[in-house]
Design an enzyme around this catalytic site. Structure first.
Site, PDB file in Angstrom:
ATOM      1  N   PHE A  78      42.871  14.040 -11.087  1.00  0.00           N
ATOM      2  CA  PHE A  78      43.563  12.764 -10.907  1.00  0.00           C
ATOM      3  C   PHE A  78      44.844  12.849 -11.728  1.00  0.00           C
ATOM      4  CE2 PHE A  78      40.967   9.356  -8.873  1.00  0.00           C
ATOM      5  CZ  PHE A  78      39.978  10.191  -8.388  1.00  0.00           C
TER       6      PHE A  78
ATOM      7  N   ALA B 214      21.852   9.144   4.067  1.00  0.00           N
ATOM      8  CA  ALA B 214      21.528  10.071   2.981  1.00  0.00           C
ATOM      9  C   ALA B 214      20.323   9.583   2.174  1.00  0.00           C
ATOM     10  CB  ALA B 214      22.739  10.257   2.082  1.00  0.00           C
TER      11      ALA B 214
ATOM     12  N   TRP C 255      44.317  16.985  -3.809  1.00  0.00           N
ATOM     13  CA  TRP C 255      44.666  15.609  -3.435  1.00  0.00           C
ATOM     14  C   TRP C 255      46.184  15.428  -3.483  1.00  0.00           C
ATOM     15  CZ3 TRP C 255      47.202  11.533  -5.796  1.00  0.00           C
ATOM     16  CH2 TRP C 255      47.058  10.263  -5.194  1.00  0.00           C
TER      17      TRP C 255
ATOM     18  N   LYS D   1      36.785  -2.054   4.483  1.00  0.00           N
ATOM     19  CA  LYS D   1      37.756  -1.233   5.203  1.00  0.00           C
ATOM     20  C   LYS D   1      37.212   0.167   5.449  1.00  0.00           C
ATOM     21  CE  LYS D   1      41.923  -3.692   4.022  1.00  0.00           C
ATOM     22  NZ  LYS D   1      43.358  -3.573   3.833  1.00  0.00           N
TER      23      LYS D   1
ATOM     24  N   LYS E 180      34.313  14.083  -3.176  1.00  0.00           N
ATOM     25  CA  LYS E 180      33.546  15.211  -2.646  1.00  0.00           C
ATOM     26  C   LYS E 180      34.134  15.694  -1.323  1.00  0.00           C
ATOM     27  CE  LYS E 180      29.592  14.094  -1.450  1.00  0.00           C
ATOM     28  NZ  LYS E 180      28.351  13.364  -1.580  1.00  0.00           N
TER      29      LYS E 180
ATOM     30  N   PHE F 226      25.764  11.754  -1.135  1.00  0.00           N
ATOM     31  CA  PHE F 226      25.438  11.301  -2.490  1.00  0.00           C
ATOM     32  C   PHE F 226      25.653  12.408  -3.541  1.00  0.00           C
ATOM     33  CE2 PHE F 226      22.233   8.006  -0.619  1.00  0.00           C
ATOM     34  CZ  PHE F 226      23.291   7.221  -0.210  1.00  0.00           C
TER      35      PHE F 226
ATOM     36  N   THR G  21      37.119  15.049  -0.178  1.00  0.00           N
ATOM     37  CA  THR G  21      38.479  15.509  -0.466  1.00  0.00           C
ATOM     38  C   THR G  21      38.459  16.963  -0.948  1.00  0.00           C
ATOM     39  OG1 THR G  21      39.064  13.261  -1.058  1.00  0.00           O
ATOM     40  CG2 THR G  21      40.539  14.982  -1.832  1.00  0.00           C
TER      41      THR G  21
ATOM     42  N   ARG H 252      30.538  15.154   7.989  1.00  0.00           N
ATOM     43  CA  ARG H 252      29.838  14.163   8.822  1.00  0.00           C
ATOM     44  C   ARG H 252      30.799  13.216   9.534  1.00  0.00           C
ATOM     45  NH1 ARG H 252      26.403  11.649   4.225  1.00  0.00           N
ATOM     46  NH2 ARG H 252      28.140  12.571   3.076  1.00  0.00           N
TER      47      ARG H 252
END
Lengths: 558, 558
Positions: A383, A275, A411, A107, A73, A303, A75, A96
């Site tokens: 992807f 959220a 991406w 991580k 989202k 979300f 991205t 945010r």
């Protein structure tokens, strides 16, 4: 073929001085308050000065229910923003800020991914411009002042068993979830039960993100309920006389943070409320300021669309007078497959049938979003393993739902991969077809509002709540809180309250566990499951391997 | 005649962009990391690059034992720095950062006073550049990781009754002094006693201020003792594997903060450890960097010379390889009068006899400072009501002690009032007469070091400590900590441990209540009285009246 990691790409970014980024937006250097060379806050004075400008187009990026396959989202938000700039539009991104504490457990993450990222990534995962520290300080001041008030005579008659204002720290520290304070004798106060939440769960965070200006901030802080008396009457933050000092602590934090994408386009990264127990969007200040200095503003909500977009529309837009001109619903072929029953390990193999099967989740979100009167475009976040047949299956399905899907390859390619999406989104936003309105009016009863969300959005048959919950809602209505919107806290993984139910279930019911009043933020939180407001660290926390290498670079954070 | 308040003067300051201030020192713009337009951090890269420069002259400003009359140590530090610049010297000031929390109890303070101040005053009393927040974060991470380690199996065999690492928050919050944590069941860990100190009391603060570089910082953090096992063997921070991540959190905080005086001269404001349980000086990084980029560096130490200067010499200078070229001992006519028995209300009236009577405190400090091999100049910080006869009485007394006193009127006149002081100090610093050495060697026993300080500086007859304390010191020596310096924690108001005994008492004894090992900071704390590491708020905290006015200016903080 191997791809670079997000952090590798981020570190190769050719960042421009932040003054140049501000310059693109017409922000004079004296109104950009720099934090290092690649971050800046926009001065309150400048924000005030642009209020008369015309308002740009608002584009919300939301998503299907998240799956372990990832939907991308943020991205897509970044990629779309870069795409709009590429096709010659003056566009900004609003997202945010990240919470510090959780990065030491798992991580930390990028803001975006691949070639659609906001930088500087390291800073955004650490102290950034100190906003969350300011929120922690303001929250902590109120905490200290409450116990101090009790210590010095408790003039307000606070029932020490009914102090509802907890403490916060921006760290995953389970040992602080439930504690006894003021032990050790007379000098340390009156012993009572207490506990800490993580900073992002603070009502101060929600308020900072919803306040229109510093005056509004101070008023909302004063409106927060911090405790009750034995007769159950509320004690407000304003009774403790803390709101003024809290506002002073938050005055810089209220100013949006300007950073840049990998393609040197401007982004506000500001605020980060939960959220679930909060509304999960970046600050109103950032969004409204961006709309005054850019022609297109791309923002996102937390979300999936059932939670994030619903709250964005019914809470943030309603309260801030915003109206989205276009909604982009992010989906991935992989997530469709998972919704269609494919296990994560098998996502690599083409499976058109599973894609088709899984599209029902996407379809319901499209329908839901349309019910707000907004035009919807589906962005298929590409992807590299997605097959053409799979992509076509999604497109066909979306068409059958009276909407359209566009493949976007930001991406992999940055804005070069998102120009199709950007062109279509700009066209729709410019067309003026949006006829936004929230799905329930202010003056509906709280109970009816909950039912409206559960039935229209979750497609549940019924809402279940015991008498205590209903009485509580009634009492708040009697106290004048009946006009507040609802902030649902439920699992993000399903339309239902059962995280394992993917797709588009019907015939379920929504059981309410408890309700909470956020009187300062201005919503009633409806809790439908376990809500964790203080996470713990895992057995091998990421912190154990985070360090500076010999070149002074951070290792292990990503 | 009426005088402007410190905040009024500070707000009228004609601040220059911080890049111009850096430019005076030859710091290239790309190595100044701005925080707004009037604050900046100096990059680590630049700090590394100047290590080969010649070293400037180091001037320590210290004072007599403080009285309620005020002595003006920071004011004199700033005034002297401005004075040196006025007479054509390239001079810098190095002082400490202020703690956030206490400002909400009592009103916050200026850095300096009158026309000898460092600005921006508001920021320095609020979040400044976030250093203390970074320290709080790093400290909190270790706290969370310790309880997390215990939660996940306690491989290190930590005795939960012997966790000595407390938590911190930068707020006056007495309710957190003593708490029980990990209540509420299995998911929240193993219940144990704990508590919070204020951030400036954190050993992380002391370490940040003593570390030579980031590698040294990480090593010292790792060396901290966080708990003991049942067999009393220590568990170190490095065993918890927290030092790397803490260093990452502290990497920006390690860089000194550049600001300016009212006269646009450069000042580093960096670090702020407690002056009792820690050494009470600004960071080694700031001082050593300043010495490489300026010809004269004026710095100060906390409390009076018996505590602050003693620790500056025996801890900071010893460990950082620094050697002061001149010491300025600040005294006021008013303080002499109070030491001479005059009540605060009567300070307005001339009283030469009381001045003479009170000079014994000053005299002893002169002698003590000389025992470090450093030349001493007394600065009489002028108050507008001081009479010539009173000033002369101080000058005569100082002369009789083989030193010299110079009247300085920087509070009223800025650098115009401090040129005499500046000229003489520069002359002495340039002369190379200083033959600095600490007053005890590294290889003296801990007990003997304590005795050396008590007898040479406090002029006590004896040190008293029960067997437990002596055994503890012995044990640390056996464990290899015998070479550490001593950090005395005693009242600042007297050479004795009784705060009411002014002047220059003799024949007293120094009772030791407890000893603490700060293994990372690298000193043994010797506690001679009640030490408060978590203050409380007063019955009417300043916070109640702090707010933003309609012009967005802060009211009530000063």
């Amino acid at each position: 073929m191997s791809y670079k990691s997000d952090i590798e790409i981020a570190r190769e970014a050719k960042k421009k001085p932040i003054q140049e980024i501000g310059d693109k937006l017409g922000i004079p250097t004296e109104h950009l308050l720099p934090y290092g060379h690649d971050k800046a806050k926009v001065s309150q004075e400048y924000i005030n000065s642009v209020q008369g400008n015309k308002t740009g187009k608002l584009i919300l990026v939301t998503a299907i229910n998240p799956t372990p396959a990832g939907e991308g989202k943020t991205t897509t938000t970044v990629g779309l923003g870069d795409g709009l700039n590429r096709i010659g539009k003056k566009a900004m991104i609003c997202i945010r800020e990240a919470s510090l504490g959780p990065n030491f457990g798992m991580k930390g993450g990028a803001a975006g991914g691949g070639y659609a990222q906001v930088v500087p990534m390291e800073d955004m995962n650490l102290h950034f411009t100190g906003d969350f520290h300011a929120i922690t300080s303001a929250h902590s001041l109120l905490s200290a002042m409450i116990d101090n008030h009790i210590y010095w005579g408790n003039e307000l008659d606070i029932d020490v068993r009914r102090v509802v204002w907890r403490r916060v720290v921006d760290m995953n520290d389970r040992a602080l979830r439930q504690i006894n304070v003021s032990l050790g004798g007379v000098a340390n106060g009156f012993p009572r039960e207490g506990g800490f939440d993580i900073t992002v769960a603070s009502e101060v965070m929600a308020i900072l993100c919803l306040a229109n200006n510093l005056k509004d901030l101070e008023k909302r802080l004063g409106d927060m309920i911090v405790a009750y008396r034995r007769d159950r009457s509320p004690v407000f933050c304003r009774d403790i006389q803390a709101a003024g000092a809290m506002t002073v602590l938050l005055k810089d934090a209220m100013q949006p943070n300007l950073v840049q994408t990998l393609e040197n386009n401007p982004a506000f990264v500001h605020g980060g409320p939960f959220a679930n127990i909060a509304h999960g969007c970046n600050s109103v200040t950032a969004t409204t300021t961006a709309l005054k200095i850019a022609d297109y503003v791309v923002t996102e909500a937390g979300f999936g669309a059932d939670l994030g977009a619903e709250k964005f529309m019914n809470i943030k837009c309603r309260k801030a007078g915003l109206a989205p001109d276009c909604v982009v619903l992010v989906a991935t072929v992989r997530a469709m497959k998972m919704n269609g029953g494919v296990a994560k390990a098998d996502l690599g193999a083409e499976n058109v049938d599973a894609v088709k099967e899984g599209c029902s989740n996407l379809g319901r979100h499209i329908g839901n979003l349309k019910s707000f009167g907004v035009p919807v475009v589906v962005a298929i976040n590409h992807f590299v393993n997605d097959t053409d047949a799979e992509v076509e299956a999604v497109k066909d399905y979306v068409k059958s739902q009276g909407s359209e899907a566009i493949l976007s390859r930001h991406w992999e390619l940055g804005s070069e991969g998102s120009t199709d999406l950007a062109k279509r989104v700009a066209e729709i936003a410019d067309s003026g077809v949006s006829q936004f309105s929230p799905i329930y009016p202010d003056d509906m009863s709280l109970w009816d509002k909950i039912n409206r969300i559960a039935k229209s959005i979750y497609r549940a048959d019924e809402v279940m709540a015991d008498k205590k919950v209903r009485d509580q809602l009634k009492q708040w209505e009697d106290q004048g809180y009946g006009n507040l919107p609802i902030c649902m806290a439920k699992t993000q993984y399903s339309f239902t309250t059962d995280p394992t139910r993917r797709g588009a279930p019907t015939g379920h019911s929504v059981p309410i566990r408890e309700v909470r009043l956020s009187a300062g933020a201005g919503f009633v939180v409806v809790v439908c499951g376990e809500i964790m407001t203080m996470p713990g660290l895992p057995s091998r926390p990421a912190a154990e391997s985070i360090h500076l290498n010999d070149d002074g670079m951070i290792e292990g954070l990503f």
